[in-house]
Design a protein around this motif. Sequence first.
Motif, short mmCIF file in Angstrom:
data_model
loop_
_atom_site.label_atom_id
_atom_site.label_comp_id
_atom_site.label_asym_id
_atom_site.label_seq_id
_atom_site.Cartn_x
_atom_site.Cartn_y
_atom_site.Cartn_z
N ASN A 236 -15.02 -8.12 -40.78
CA ASN A 236 -14.22 -9.20 -39.97
C ASN A 236 -13.86 -8.80 -38.75
O ASN A 236 -13.85 -9.73 -37.71
CB ASN A 236 -12.97 -9.50 -40.76
N PHE A 237 -13.68 -7.59 -38.26
CA PHE A 237 -13.32 -7.10 -36.93
C PHE A 237 -14.40 -6.97 -36.11
O PHE A 237 -14.42 -6.66 -34.98
CB PHE A 237 -12.57 -5.75 -36.84
N ARG A 238 -15.85 -7.00 -36.72
CA ARG A 238 -17.14 -7.06 -36.13
C ARG A 238 -17.20 -5.45 -35.49
O ARG A 238 -17.40 -5.38 -34.34
CB ARG A 238 -17.31 -7.86 -35.01
N ILE A 239 -16.80 -4.67 -36.25
CA ILE A 239 -16.72 -3.22 -35.89
C ILE A 239 -17.64 -2.69 -35.22
O ILE A 239 -17.34 -1.87 -34.05
CB ILE A 239 -16.11 -2.48 -36.96
N ASP A 259 -8.31 -10.61 -23.23
CA ASP A 259 -8.71 -11.98 -23.73
C ASP A 259 -9.63 -12.35 -23.77
O ASP A 259 -10.31 -13.18 -24.46
CB ASP A 259 -7.55 -12.80 -22.83
N THR A 260 -10.77 -11.62 -22.41
CA THR A 260 -12.17 -12.17 -22.24
C THR A 260 -12.78 -11.75 -23.59
O THR A 260 -13.86 -12.42 -24.02
CB THR A 260 -12.66 -11.67 -21.00
N LEU A 261 -12.62 -10.63 -23.91
CA LEU A 261 -13.17 -9.82 -24.83
C LEU A 261 -13.06 -10.57 -26.22
O LEU A 261 -13.79 -10.80 -27.38
CB LEU A 261 -12.89 -8.46 -24.95
N ALA A 262 -11.84 -10.96 -26.66
CA ALA A 262 -11.51 -11.68 -27.77
C ALA A 262 -12.19 -13.04 -27.79
O ALA A 262 -12.91 -13.31 -28.93
CB ALA A 262 -9.98 -11.91 -27.69
N LEU A 263 -12.17 -13.61 -26.79
CA LEU A 263 -13.12 -15.01 -26.75
C LEU A 263 -14.37 -14.71 -27.00
O LEU A 263 -15.23 -15.66 -27.57
CB LEU A 263 -12.92 -15.80 -25.36
N PHE A 264 -14.91 -13.78 -26.30
CA PHE A 264 -16.27 -13.39 -26.77
C PHE A 264 -16.67 -12.96 -27.87
O PHE A 264 -17.64 -13.38 -28.46
CB PHE A 264 -16.76 -12.36 -25.77
N GLY A 269 -11.18 -17.86 -32.56
CA GLY A 269 -9.74 -17.77 -32.57
C GLY A 269 -9.39 -16.80 -33.51
O GLY A 269 -8.05 -16.69 -33.84
N GLN A 270 -10.28 -16.02 -34.28
CA GLN A 270 -10.09 -15.21 -35.32
C GLN A 270 -8.65 -14.03 -34.79
O GLN A 270 -7.76 -13.94 -35.84
CB GLN A 270 -10.97 -14.48 -36.19
N PHE A 271 -9.05 -13.39 -33.75
CA PHE A 271 -8.09 -12.58 -33.58
C PHE A 271 -7.87 -12.70 -31.83
O PHE A 271 -8.80 -13.16 -31.15
CB PHE A 271 -8.76 -11.13 -33.66
N SER A 272 -6.73 -12.39 -31.27
CA SER A 272 -6.25 -12.50 -30.01
C SER A 272 -6.66 -11.32 -29.21
O SER A 272 -7.05 -10.19 -29.73
CB SER A 272 -4.87 -12.97 -29.87
N GLY A 273 -6.59 -11.31 -27.88
CA GLY A 273 -6.76 -10.23 -27.03
C GLY A 273 -5.67 -9.08 -27.28
O GLY A 273 -6.11 -7.85 -27.16
N LYS A 274 -4.32 -9.65 -27.67
CA LYS A 274 -3.33 -8.64 -28.06
C LYS A 274 -3.67 -7.86 -29.12
O LYS A 274 -3.55 -6.66 -29.19
CB LYS A 274 -1.99 -9.46 -28.18
N GLN A 275 -4.26 -8.52 -30.31
CA GLN A 275 -4.73 -7.73 -31.60
C GLN A 275 -5.95 -6.85 -31.27
O GLN A 275 -5.84 -5.68 -31.98
CB GLN A 275 -5.07 -9.11 -32.59
#
Length: 306
Positions: A236-239, A259-264, A269-275
């Motif tokens: 799920n993390f696309r590890i 935040d850019t990487l999270a959007l990519f 919106g499964q995970f945020s830049g903070k996560q």
Amino acid sequence: MKRIKNIGDIPSFLSNQRYDDFYKELSKHKLKKEIGKRHSLYSRVQHVLNNTYIIEDDYTRDKKKSKRLNKKNDKKKVITVEITRSITVNGVKKILQPSPPKTKNEIIQEERDSIVRNILSFTTHQWQDTPDGKKLNYQSSDFTIFPGFNFDDSPIITPIMNHKNYHNFKSINPFFDVFPRNLDDYIKMPNIYINLDFSDDAIIEEFKNQLVELRETQNQKPVYSKTKSYIAKLINFRILQVMDLLIWQAITNHHVLYDTLALFLYPQGQFSGKQLKETIIPLSKNLLNSKSNESGFFYYIVNKKR
């Protein structure tokens, strides 16, 4: 370091579409194989970043030193082999000029470029001709030089080593290398003595009691305990994609904003830049290190029979 704020500036070979297409069915054994490959690639990255990469200048210097010693001792001869490059056009062979010697920076840059090509190859389909003229589509990532060989450091308890199983390991796998490196060193290590006259249940119960006391003494609780959802969490993390992005950032001196990487990576919106910053990227960095506890726990999970 170049900071990336826009998704469009991230290389397309790291896109979700490529990874979704290539890793449609990702079993735990497939994941184990893929993470092992990234361990190998990441070790090359570390050599480049830590300036421990062996360059041609060192080899040349050693060769000159060897030549001086050989001349002094007059016991050996150094043979120099000249390699010429040529090209044939319309039946006419033309000798090409020798390539100029490469500088240290050029050699390091070639290694950087090679590492990037390796990342690209992880999600590149390849084709192979067959005797009947048809072409088979296969994934380059399905092939490995040493089948079944990986950086498995999973044993939580150092295996009891004796002359028989030590030499059996050596004969089965020529790449087998343990730490400590020989049987004598194992004998010098602290050991667990077990009276095999007792039943397995009695021995296990005693060991559990000793373990409780040891944890109280060391004031250390288990960090790696959740096993059922671990592999699903990594997927799920696309590890694998995150690990490749980290390798690409390190070797090309880029940094994608969280935040850019999270959007990519997670457009839904499964995970945020903070996560990403606090959980996913630290986990990925630990998995890139084949000697980390995270890697050890991962191998423990994928090697379990159930």
